[in-house]
Design an enzyme around this catalytic site. Structure first.
Site, PDB file in Angstrom:
ATOM      1  N   GLU A  14      16.787  -9.301  16.004  1.00 55.61           N
ATOM      2  CA  GLU A  14      15.812  -9.627  14.952  1.00 55.61           C
ATOM      3  C   GLU A  14      15.384  -8.348  14.244  1.00 55.61           C
ATOM      4  O   GLU A  14      15.525  -7.259  14.788  1.00 55.61           O
ATOM      5  CB  GLU A  14      14.543 -10.245  15.576  1.00 55.61           C
ATOM      6  CG  GLU A  14      14.782 -11.569  16.225  1.00 55.61           C
ATOM      7  CD  GLU A  14      13.602 -12.004  17.085  1.00 55.61           C
ATOM      8  OE1 GLU A  14      12.512 -11.383  17.000  1.00 55.61           O
ATOM      9  OE2 GLU A  14      13.778 -12.966  17.842  1.00 55.61           O
ATOM     10  N   LYS A  44      12.699  -5.651  13.127  1.00 53.82           N
ATOM     11  CA  LYS A  44      11.432  -5.173  13.696  1.00 53.82           C
ATOM     12  C   LYS A  44      10.479  -4.927  12.525  1.00 53.82           C
ATOM     13  O   LYS A  44      10.579  -3.924  11.821  1.00 53.82           O
ATOM     14  CB  LYS A  44      11.655  -3.892  14.501  1.00 53.82           C
ATOM     15  CG  LYS A  44      10.410  -3.455  15.243  1.00 53.82           C
ATOM     16  CD  LYS A  44      10.735  -2.341  16.226  1.00 53.82           C
ATOM     17  CE  LYS A  44       9.570  -1.968  17.111  1.00 53.82           C
ATOM     18  NZ  LYS A  44       8.317  -1.751  16.453  1.00 53.82           N
ATOM     19  N   ASP A  76       7.394  -4.016  10.320  1.00 53.47           N
ATOM     20  CA  ASP A  76       6.461  -2.896  10.427  1.00 53.47           C
ATOM     21  C   ASP A  76       5.096  -3.335   9.897  1.00 53.47           C
ATOM     22  O   ASP A  76       4.761  -3.116   8.739  1.00 53.47           O
ATOM     23  CB  ASP A  76       7.006  -1.718   9.606  1.00 53.47           C
ATOM     24  CG  ASP A  76       6.310  -0.424   9.963  1.00 53.47           C
ATOM     25  OD1 ASP A  76       5.541  -0.413  10.947  1.00 53.47           O
ATOM     26  OD2 ASP A  76       6.533   0.567   9.255  1.00 53.47           O
ATOM     27  N   TYR A 119       7.587 -14.433  15.814  1.00 58.13           N
ATOM     28  CA  TYR A 119       8.816 -14.113  16.543  1.00 58.13           C
ATOM     29  C   TYR A 119       8.761 -14.341  18.056  1.00 58.13           C
ATOM     30  O   TYR A 119       9.663 -13.937  18.769  1.00 58.13           O
ATOM     31  CB  TYR A 119       9.241 -12.671  16.259  1.00 58.13           C
ATOM     32  CG  TYR A 119       8.140 -11.627  16.371  1.00 58.13           C
ATOM     33  CD1 TYR A 119       7.485 -11.400  17.575  1.00 58.13           C
ATOM     34  CD2 TYR A 119       7.789 -10.851  15.269  1.00 58.13           C
ATOM     35  CE1 TYR A 119       6.495 -10.444  17.681  1.00 58.13           C
ATOM     36  CE2 TYR A 119       6.803  -9.890  15.360  1.00 58.13           C
ATOM     37  CZ  TYR A 119       6.161  -9.688  16.576  1.00 58.13           C
ATOM     38  OH  TYR A 119       5.184  -8.734  16.681  1.00 58.13           O
ATOM     39  N   LYS A 168      14.903   1.839  17.004  1.00 62.18           N
ATOM     40  CA  LYS A 168      14.131   2.321  15.846  1.00 62.18           C
ATOM     41  C   LYS A 168      15.029   3.151  14.940  1.00 62.18           C
ATOM     42  O   LYS A 168      15.759   4.021  15.413  1.00 62.18           O
ATOM     43  CB  LYS A 168      12.958   3.193  16.335  1.00 62.18           C
ATOM     44  CG  LYS A 168      11.985   2.430  17.207  1.00 62.18           C
ATOM     45  CD  LYS A 168      10.717   2.102  16.481  1.00 62.18           C
ATOM     46  CE  LYS A 168       9.738   3.232  16.568  1.00 62.18           C
ATOM     47  NZ  LYS A 168       8.420   2.865  16.089  1.00 62.18           N
ATOM     48  N   CYS A 227      -3.541  24.021 -16.411  1.00 57.94           N
ATOM     49  CA  CYS A 227      -2.987  22.680 -16.621  1.00 57.94           C
ATOM     50  C   CYS A 227      -1.718  22.776 -17.472  1.00 57.94           C
ATOM     51  O   CYS A 227      -1.747  23.362 -18.557  1.00 57.94           O
ATOM     52  CB  CYS A 227      -4.015  21.791 -17.312  1.00 57.94           C
ATOM     53  SG  CYS A 227      -3.348  20.169 -17.740  1.00 57.94           S
ATOM     54  N   CYS A 271      -2.531  20.885 -21.004  1.00 59.41           N
ATOM     55  CA  CYS A 271      -3.498  21.323 -22.022  1.00 59.41           C
ATOM     56  C   CYS A 271      -3.940  22.775 -21.829  1.00 59.41           C
ATOM     57  O   CYS A 271      -4.711  23.294 -22.628  1.00 59.41           O
ATOM     58  CB  CYS A 271      -4.717  20.401 -22.024  1.00 59.41           C
ATOM     59  SG  CYS A 271      -5.754  20.606 -20.568  1.00 59.41           S
ATOM     60  N   CYS A 312      -7.395  19.008 -13.443  1.00 55.42           N
ATOM     61  CA  CYS A 312      -7.691  19.559 -14.758  1.00 55.42           C
ATOM     62  C   CYS A 312      -9.040  18.993 -15.198  1.00 55.42           C
ATOM     63  O   CYS A 312      -9.196  17.781 -15.291  1.00 55.42           O
ATOM     64  CB  CYS A 312      -6.583  19.152 -15.728  1.00 55.42           C
ATOM     65  SG  CYS A 312      -7.064  19.423 -17.448  1.00 55.42           S
ATOM     66  N   CYS A 370      -7.257  16.161 -22.459  1.00 50.98           N
ATOM     67  CA  CYS A 370      -5.955  16.450 -21.858  1.00 50.98           C
ATOM     68  C   CYS A 370      -5.086  15.191 -21.998  1.00 50.98           C
ATOM     69  O   CYS A 370      -5.495  14.104 -21.570  1.00 50.98           O
ATOM     70  CB  CYS A 370      -6.178  16.821 -20.399  1.00 50.98           C
ATOM     71  SG  CYS A 370      -4.670  17.120 -19.500  1.00 50.98           S
TER      72      CYS A 370
END
Ligand code: IVH
Length: 681
Positions: free
Chosen positions: A113, A115, A117, A224, A311, A405, A408, A423, A429
């Protein structure tokens, strides 16, 4: 409707809605439209409100949430929730098979099956009803999160078929990547920190106190593992097939395998196949199928001997750093991005990787042209995990974070205790201006979504819109035929264009946005820390923008849930002349800068009449229809009964309502007839 009729209708609606839920969320095979579904649900909500003592324990109205849990009760698991032993190599799978074969002394069959997460959950059913949902906790006891779990539409509240009287079923609660991205988009719009990955988001969501918010976030669940006393199944596979017939959404993509070759083939197929799934998996689970054999194999202190998890290692590859570029986000945060020599990783070509912030660059000790290790984990964007210093070129300089930045030129700043540089030039900006415009048109703000997907960016790039107020000066001639081709972050090109129909939609959405209530206008202004909820609190506390702009620190913090940080931000925002000018321009265009008045009284035409509104209309929204009815002395009701004077029906009126009205001989008025009745044509 008399109580007897109400009881029968509540039962019928609950059954119907649960049935359509199952078709939609478990079998992915809907038979009615979303609209029809909503109509059924709305009717049930109305009836349950009127006759609360007939609400069924499996009522689908629980799916929309509403109940608030202050703290979750701790519950001891009837059967401990064990974990699986992990493996990372083919060799370990071979060893597992050998161990199993030796202990059994007969051939074993395995179920492979995915796994998932997410977050493990145990569901208890008694006489076919979901009675308790408990998290894993420490494996011995977990939290009772039943109210939140009931909002997950693929989890049946009531079973069908031949189910055991009492059992538990375990599975994984998760968020699809799509739901996860949507949550983060909304958080971004509200200036809230983004959630790290779907697993953390699912786990946080499950523990939220407000179940209505949980319902909005769209958790989902794969089941499951079935557990109980004297269950009549020989194999795990059979037990899950049976569970499917009772209404459960059981693990997808299972395979029966007899040899390690077959198991390894399954593992290898999903190694890259997993990137095509709409949710995250972190490996494969291999289980001995036969329950008698499972019993022989038994458990160690921590995990079953009859199962193992394989895994997936995060895939990684080494490549050369070409340069570091810096992106300025909508809120001004500067994110460093590594440009890499293109390399194949987990089935896709990687050219860029996020470096997150200056601290990460320092931790990696990154130098120009370094050989770096790139990893593709659960997240979509790959990350650099280490530097191969042995390949460093002579004389290579350390990568140092920029001071100004890149968009700008402003000097970057960093708040004490925060990793990110930003910034400070928030009003001038370019990416920050675009960010503010995007926020302004957002679905939850002014809802001018037809300007989404790069169109607002194009208007900015053409110099047509630099502040939200400019939107209201736009003319069709300026927009028609505008076109630009962009190269996105992913290297793909897309063309943004304005055709006649698009322009029509945009201009009418802009016009319609003038009806957006004051609270949302306030949210749309994009004042730092003023998210959707805060904006509506401020709107109702101060009533209009002038009083809010004049409010001092004390007045602001006196409002429920308004803290110092928000108060300071509001004061700072209104202290800037350009912001005041923006407010004045928006006000002049007719945007709402004060709360709506209570609906005024217009006539007594509908006095003594009880009206049910159903369907969609072209001249007004459903909310407006309700308001019109009240303005003319009528009363709104949500479900049709013998007391209903007439139904105001628009397009797509639900078939159940239509049938009901016909049966009871209740007149049905169309939009035009209704407007004529109240003298508005
Ligand atoms: S079976 C007795 N099957 O992985 C073991 N677990 O470390 C029962 N998981 O806690 C678990 N997908 O949260 C099983 N198809 C699957 C799974 C799965 C994910 C999780 C589960 C468990 C952990 C094991």
């Amino acid at each position: 409707m008399n109580p007897q009729e109400a009881k029968a209708r509540i039962e019928e609606l609950s059954r119907l809605i649960n049935h359509h839920n199952h078709l939609y969320y478990v079998l992915d095979r809907p038979e009615i439209s979303d609209f029809e579904f909503d109509m059924l649900l709305e009717e049930l909500i109305g009836l349950e409100k009127q006759f609360p003592h007939y609400v069924l324990p499996d009522s689908p109205t629980q799916r929309v949430g509403g109940a608030v849990t202050k703290s979750f009760a701790s519950v001891k698991h009837r059967y401990p929730m064990l974990s699986l032993s992990n493996s990372y190599s083919e060799g370990e799978i071979m060893e597992f098979h050998q161990r199993v074969s030796k202990l059994l002394d007969e051939p074993a069959e395995y179920v492979c099956e995915l796994k998932y997460d997410g977050v493990a959950i145990s569901l208890r059913y008694e006489d076919g009803l979901l009675v308790q949902a408990v998290t894993r906790g420490d494996g011995t006891q977990g939290d009772d999160v039943t109210t939140n779990v009931k909002t997950i539409r693929s989890i049946p509240l009531k079973l069908t078929g031949d189910y055991p009287a009492s059992f538990e079923i375990r599975g994984e609660i998760y968020l699809s990547r799509e739901s996860f991205n949507r949550i983060n988009e909304d958080r971004e719009a509200e200036g809230l920190p983004l959630l790290a990955n779907p697993r953390n988001a699912a786990s946080g969501t499950l523990k939220m106190q407000d179940s209505a918010e949980v319902a909005r976030r769209r958790l989902d669940c794969w089941l499951y593992y079935l557990m109980g006393e004297n269950l009549p199944f020989e194999t795990h596979y059979q037990s899950l097939q049976a569970a499917k017939s009772w209404g459960f959404r059981i693990a997808s993509n299972m395979a029966l395998c007899r040899t390690t070759d077959e198991i390894l083939e399954f593992i290898n197929d999903w190694k890259t196949g997993r990137y095509q799934l709409p949710f995250d998996i972190d490996g494969i689970v291999i289980k001995v199928n036969n329950f008698r054999q499972q019993q022989i194999l038994g458990f160690t202190a921590k995990s079953p001997r009859w199962a193992i998890a394989y895994k997936y290692k995060a895939e990684e590859v080494a490549t050369r750093l070409q340069s570091v570029s810096y992106q300025v986000g909508r809120t001004g945060t500067v994110t460093p991005v590594a440009n890499l020599e293109p390399v194949l990783l987990a089935g896709t070509t990687v050219k860029r990787a996020s470096l997150h912030n200056a601290d990460i660059i320092a931790q990696l000790g990154l130098h120009e042209n370094d050989m770096v290790v790139v990893e593709k984990g659960g997240e979509i964007i790959p990350k650099i995990t280490s530097v191969k210093t042995e390949y460093r070129l002579q004389g290579a300089k350390a990568v140092s974070f920029i001071a100004n930045c890149p968009e700008c030129g402003s000097q970057l700043e960093r708040n004490a205790g925060e990793a990110a540089w930003f910034c400070p030039n928030s009003d001038h900006c370019p990416p920050q201006i675009k960010g503010k415009l995007e926020h302004f048109i957002h679905r939850k703000a002014m809802n001018i979504e037809s300007l989404g997907q790069g169109r607002i960016e194009l208007l900015y790039d053409k110099g047509l819109v630099t502040t939200p107020a400019d939107l209201y000066d736009l003319k069709a001639e300026q927009l028609l035929g505008l076109e630009k081709t962009y190269t996105g972050d992913d290297g793909k090109t897309r063309t943004v264009s304005f055709r006649e129909k698009t322009v029509e939609n945009i201009l009418s959405a802009i016009e319609k946005s003038k009806e957006v209530p004051f609270g949302r206008v306030l949210f749309a202004l994009g004042i730092r820390f003023v998210g959707e909820t805060v904006a509506s609190k401020l709107a109702s506390a101060f009533g209009d923008i002038d009083r809010l702009a004049a409010a001092g620190f004390e007045q602001l913090t006196a409002v429920d849930e308004i803290g110092e940080k928000i108060a300071e931000s509001v004061i700072e925002w209104f202290s800037r002349p350009e912001h005041r000018e923006l407010v004045e321009r928006l006000r002049a265009h007719g945007l709402k800068m004060e709360n709506d008045q209570e609906p005024e009284h217009a006539s007594n035409t509908l006095a003594g009449k009880t009206i049910v509104v159903s369907g969609v209309f072209s001249r007004f929204s459903r909310d407006e229809a309700h308001r019109l009815i009240e303005m003319h002395g009528g009363k709104n009701a949500s479900s049709i009964s013998a007391k209903t004077s007439f139904v105001l029906a628009g397009e797509n009126m639900g078939p159940a309502k239509l049938e009901k009205a016909r049966q009871l001989g209740i007149p049905i008025l169309g939009e035009q007839e209704f407007l004529a009745l109240i003298g508005q044509v």
